[in-house]
Every structure is written in C-alpha cells, then in structure tokens.
Design a protein around this motif. Structure first.
Motif, short mmCIF file in Angstrom:
data_model
loop_
_atom_site.label_atom_id
_atom_site.label_comp_id
_atom_site.label_asym_id
_atom_site.label_seq_id
_atom_site.Cartn_x
_atom_site.Cartn_y
_atom_site.Cartn_z
N CYS A 69 64.17 11.33 -0.69
CA CYS A 69 63.23 12.15 0.08
C CYS A 69 63.09 11.64 1.51
O CYS A 69 62.04 11.77 2.12
CB CYS A 69 61.87 12.22 -0.62
N ILE A 82 56.05 25.96 9.99
CA ILE A 82 55.16 25.51 8.93
C ILE A 82 54.32 26.69 8.47
O ILE A 82 53.53 27.25 9.23
CB ILE A 82 54.24 24.37 9.42
N GLU A 85 55.44 26.26 3.29
CA GLU A 85 56.38 25.15 3.22
C GLU A 85 56.80 24.78 4.64
O GLU A 85 56.52 25.50 5.59
CB GLU A 85 57.60 25.51 2.36
N ILE A 86 57.45 23.66 4.74
CA ILE A 86 57.95 23.21 6.04
C ILE A 86 59.43 23.54 6.10
O ILE A 86 60.18 23.19 5.18
CB ILE A 86 57.73 21.69 6.21
N ALA A 93 61.01 21.25 3.28
CA ALA A 93 60.35 19.99 2.92
C ALA A 93 58.91 20.26 2.52
O ALA A 93 58.31 21.25 2.94
CB ALA A 93 60.39 19.03 4.11
N ASP A 94 58.38 19.39 1.67
CA ASP A 94 56.96 19.47 1.31
C ASP A 94 56.09 18.79 2.36
O ASP A 94 54.95 19.18 2.59
CB ASP A 94 56.70 18.79 -0.04
N ASN A 95 56.64 17.73 2.98
CA ASN A 95 55.90 16.94 3.97
C ASN A 95 56.84 16.53 5.08
O ASN A 95 58.06 16.49 4.91
CB ASN A 95 55.33 15.67 3.32
N ILE A 96 56.24 16.21 6.20
CA ILE A 96 57.01 15.69 7.33
C ILE A 96 56.21 14.58 7.98
O ILE A 96 54.98 14.65 8.06
CB ILE A 96 57.35 16.81 8.34
N ILE A 97 56.90 13.53 8.38
CA ILE A 97 56.26 12.43 9.09
C ILE A 97 56.89 12.35 10.48
O ILE A 97 58.11 12.24 10.62
CB ILE A 97 56.47 11.09 8.35
#
Length: 160
Positions: A69, A82, A85-86, A93-97
C-alpha cells in the motif's frame, strides 16, 4: 530559566496545573558537566522523548511496502480527484499522505490551514563528558543519540 522571578513563576505554575506526573524533579540550581551552570534552576521532566524521524520514516516505508500500500510519486494537484474515493491518474486509493514538509503551505487541499513555517538550525556534536540520559531544553535543545553524540539546535528563523 532567565531569573529568580521566572523560576518561581514556573515552579508555582507547575504545582497549580498538577504537573506532578510529568515533573521528576525541580532544581533550584543545577550543574551538569559540559553545560553552563543553570543558576536559576531547571525542571527535570519525565514521560517525554523524541522521535528519530529518519529511522521512523524508513521503517514505515518498509512496512507499507510489505502491505503493498505504498506508492511514491510526484503528482500535480490538478490530477487529484477526491470524491468517495481518491483517484490520481487512474490509480485509486483509500488514503493519501502528502509528505511535503514546508511546501505543504502551497498545497491547495490544505489552503485553509494557518501555516506558520519556521526554519531551525541543528548541528550534530560530540561531547563525551555530557551525560546522555537527558534531553536538554532551554534557549537551545540537546538530544542524546548515544556514544557522546548529540543533536543540538538553538535558533528559529520565522522569516526565511
């Protein structure tokens, strides 16, 4: 502490806010080998520490790679969509940093945050006689890394 008055104010405040769980000892005066005598005293705190950022980030990167991931890439903010979902250039992606450091103040997704960027100066020093079981914090900070090696910093520049 810069004066007797400041020492008394801080010692008194520590008692009022019930900081006993965090204060190991309050020293009226203290001498530590390798450090200028603290004639107005010091507070020795407990339950604190520091994060070795590079090691932490390397470990987290390895962890996320094993979980499949982790993707490192530069993106254009305009390519990011966004909704539920992204989506970044057809990658979902579920999340992004965003690991952007001080450049985050230019990120349109965080334009509402009141960033106040500051630049600090840090040196790596070797002081074998300095006890390494403390993090020293006054007008400077000295963090032990082991074997007489310390990170030392003292200045902040709010304008550069």
């Amino acid at each position: 502490m810069p004066s007797d008055e400041e020492r008394e104010r801080i010692f008194k405040k520590a008692k009022v806010i019930d900081a006993d769980a965090y204060i190991k000892e309050m020293h009226a005066q203290i001498e530590i080998p390798g450090i200028k005598k603290q004639q107005y005293g010091a507070i020795e705190i407990t339950g604190s520490g520091f994060l070795r950022t590079k090691e932490f980030l390397d470990s987290m990167r390895s962890y996320f790679i094993t979980k499949e991931c982790y993707h490192q890439k530069k993106i254009n903010y305009s390519d990011l969509c966004i909704n539920e979902e992204i989506n970044i250039n057809n990658t979902v992606a579920d999340n992004i940093i965003f690991a952007e450091g001080y450049k985050a103040e230019k990120n349109p997704w965080f334009s509402w945050l009141p960033f106040n960027v500051v630049k600090g100066e840090v040196l790596t020093i070797h002081v074998p006689e300095l006890p390494d079981n403390f993090i020293y914090n006054k007008a400077y900070i000295i963090v032990p890394l082991g074997n007489g090696i310390f990170k030392a910093g003292s200045t902040y520049d709010w304008d550069d």
